[in-house]
Each structure stands twice: as C-alpha cells, then as structure tokens.
Design a protein around this motif. Sequence first.
Motif, PDB file in Angstrom:
ATOM      1  N   LEU A 206      97.891  49.148  50.924  1.00  0.00           N
ATOM      2  CA  LEU A 206      99.324  49.478  51.999  1.00  0.00           C
ATOM      3  C   LEU A 206      99.123  49.477  53.505  1.00  0.00           C
ATOM      4  O   LEU A 206      99.782  48.888  54.015  1.00  0.00           O
ATOM      5  CB  LEU A 206     100.349  50.723  51.433  1.00  0.00           C
ATOM      6  N   GLY A 207      98.017  50.694  53.528  1.00  0.00           N
ATOM      7  CA  GLY A 207      98.228  50.668  54.966  1.00  0.00           C
ATOM      8  C   GLY A 207      97.729  49.269  55.972  1.00  0.00           C
ATOM      9  O   GLY A 207      97.841  48.813  56.712  1.00  0.00           O
ATOM     10  N   GLY A 208      96.800  48.534  54.862  1.00  0.00           N
ATOM     11  CA  GLY A 208      96.536  47.061  55.374  1.00  0.00           C
ATOM     12  C   GLY A 208      97.612  46.167  56.106  1.00  0.00           C
ATOM     13  O   GLY A 208      97.924  45.801  57.117  1.00  0.00           O
ATOM     14  N   TYR A 209      98.428  46.275  54.949  1.00  0.00           N
ATOM     15  CA  TYR A 209     100.037  45.741  54.484  1.00  0.00           C
ATOM     16  C   TYR A 209     100.811  45.551  55.626  1.00  0.00           C
ATOM     17  O   TYR A 209     101.099  45.055  56.001  1.00  0.00           O
ATOM     18  CB  TYR A 209     100.462  45.221  53.298  1.00  0.00           C
TER      19      TYR A 209
ATOM     20  N   TRP B 235     107.917  55.597  51.906  1.00  0.00           N
ATOM     21  CA  TRP B 235     106.484  55.314  51.500  1.00  0.00           C
ATOM     22  C   TRP B 235     105.380  56.240  51.966  1.00  0.00           C
ATOM     23  O   TRP B 235     105.228  57.258  51.195  1.00  0.00           O
ATOM     24  CB  TRP B 235     106.116  53.936  50.663  1.00  0.00           C
ATOM     25  N   PHE B 236     104.655  55.841  53.374  1.00  0.00           N
ATOM     26  CA  PHE B 236     104.128  56.936  53.633  1.00  0.00           C
ATOM     27  C   PHE B 236     105.067  58.573  54.319  1.00  0.00           C
ATOM     28  O   PHE B 236     103.606  59.281  53.416  1.00  0.00           O
ATOM     29  CB  PHE B 236     103.252  56.316  55.151  1.00  0.00           C
TER      30      PHE B 236
ATOM     31  N   GLY C 112      94.008  57.453  52.472  1.00  0.00           N
ATOM     32  CA  GLY C 112      93.977  55.706  51.686  1.00  0.00           C
ATOM     33  C   GLY C 112      95.136  55.481  53.305  1.00  0.00           C
ATOM     34  O   GLY C 112      94.271  54.146  53.614  1.00  0.00           O
ATOM     35  N   PHE C 113      95.921  55.462  53.106  1.00  0.00           N
ATOM     36  CA  PHE C 113      97.249  54.081  53.964  1.00  0.00           C
ATOM     37  C   PHE C 113      97.024  54.364  55.322  1.00  0.00           C
ATOM     38  O   PHE C 113      96.438  53.544  55.742  1.00  0.00           O
ATOM     39  CB  PHE C 113      98.177  55.287  53.448  1.00  0.00           C
ATOM     40  N   ALA C 114      95.929  55.805  55.647  1.00  0.00           N
ATOM     41  CA  ALA C 114      96.064  55.790  57.245  1.00  0.00           C
ATOM     42  C   ALA C 114      94.753  55.178  58.196  1.00  0.00           C
ATOM     43  O   ALA C 114      94.170  54.056  58.603  1.00  0.00           O
ATOM     44  CB  ALA C 114      95.886  57.184  58.082  1.00  0.00           C
ATOM     45  N   ALA C 115      93.706  55.163  56.313  1.00  0.00           N
ATOM     46  CA  ALA C 115      92.572  54.311  56.662  1.00  0.00           C
ATOM     47  C   ALA C 115      92.046  52.798  56.949  1.00  0.00           C
ATOM     48  O   ALA C 115      92.053  52.178  57.214  1.00  0.00           O
ATOM     49  CB  ALA C 115      91.372  54.980  55.598  1.00  0.00           C
ATOM     50  N   GLY C 116      93.539  52.535  55.803  1.00  0.00           N
ATOM     51  CA  GLY C 116      93.739  51.038  55.540  1.00  0.00           C
ATOM     52  C   GLY C 116      94.523  50.150  57.228  1.00  0.00           C
ATOM     53  O   GLY C 116      93.555  49.300  57.059  1.00  0.00           O
TER      54      GLY C 116
END
Length: 213
Positions: free
Chosen positions: A137-140, A173-174, A197-201
């Motif tokens: 999701l972070g990447g998207y 979401w975040f 996970g989101f931040a890492a992505g």
Amino acid sequence: MIPLKDNIPSRRFPLVTLTLIIINTLVWLFERSLGPSMENLIFAFGVTPADLFQYGLVSQLFFMTTAMFMHGGWMHFLGNMLYLWIFGDNVEDRMGKFRFLIFYLITGYIATLAHVLSDPTSTSPLIGASGAIAGVLGGYFVLFPHAKVLTLIPIFIFIQIIHIPALYFLGFWFLLQIFNQTFQGAQSVAFLAHIGGFAAGALLVKFFQKYRY
C-alpha cells in the motif's frame, strides 16, 4: 471503507501477487482444518517478539517468513487478500516479478520489527500478511497517487459506492492506523506493524521500481 477495484490496468500478468494469494489461501484452509489445534500451529510458526529480541534476526528469519502466510480469522484473511489483489498487481507491474517479491518480504520483515520493538518481551506470536501488504500500500501510495479507487462506504443502513483518489484512500488508511495505535493500543491487532510496513513501502518503492511509464 472497502476497496472494490482501482482504475489502473496491469500491463503484465500479476503472477507473484496471484501466487501469494494462493499460498495464503491454502495455508488458511489448512489452519481451519486443524480445528482447536490451529493455535498450536500459530505458536509453532508465528514469530514471537521475545524470541526475536533474544535470539536475533537471523535465527528468527524463518518464523518471520512463515508468519506472513498465516492468519487468525476470516476477516483478517479476507481483508488482507482483498487489499493485496487490488493494489498488488500494479506495484508488481512497476517492479517486475522478482523485485516485487523481495520488496514484499522486506517490507514484511520491517513491519514485524516495528511491532517487536514496541513490545520486545511479548510471548504472543505475531501472524498475518498485514505488514507486507501495508508495504504494498505504501508503494502504491507513491507510485499511483492519482489513481481512483472504487470504494464501498457503509453508512448505518445505507451503502454508497464512490471513486476516491488513492492519495486520500491510502492516506486515510495510514492515519487510521496511527490513530488506532495511539488511542486504542489493541494488542490483538499489530497497528505498529501496519505503520512500519506502509512507511517502509513508501520509502523503498523507488529503489525497487524497474518500469516507468
């Protein structure tokens, strides 16, 4: 809010995304077949923060991986697979299959570490693909901020379906994960793993991106 689909078509078949969904599904069905013994499987193959903190990352890498393919309930499983299906194919499309798989695993590991650091003495096993999917999701969020996400919004007895820009859908979401971590602190849901996970992505996605359009 429940995402139904986005408006970004994949240019390549999402083999890794589909394979991850199939593996997660098979593992989940196996878990359910165990009945009451399912808990034993979770303790055997989930990752325990106390063990990871005591024995180190390398010795627990196997359990950090197996934990990513296990779930604790139907909503946990179905929600994760829905998000992975909707957002994973486009991120895989931009990275290529092998890069996407590595990206998925790495963000999942970082998400696990984020949770472990919040409670390193916990003996409760952590399971679920949520951290790795949060990385997707972070990447998207970085790659497709202007994509439109067809979203189902239940309001009491009414249901509304609208298009929401991915920037706002994933941003909300975040922020919701941060809110839950700050004010609820529910130990049954690893909100800090979602945040990590989101931040890492979001931070790593450009290093893994292969195709640019």
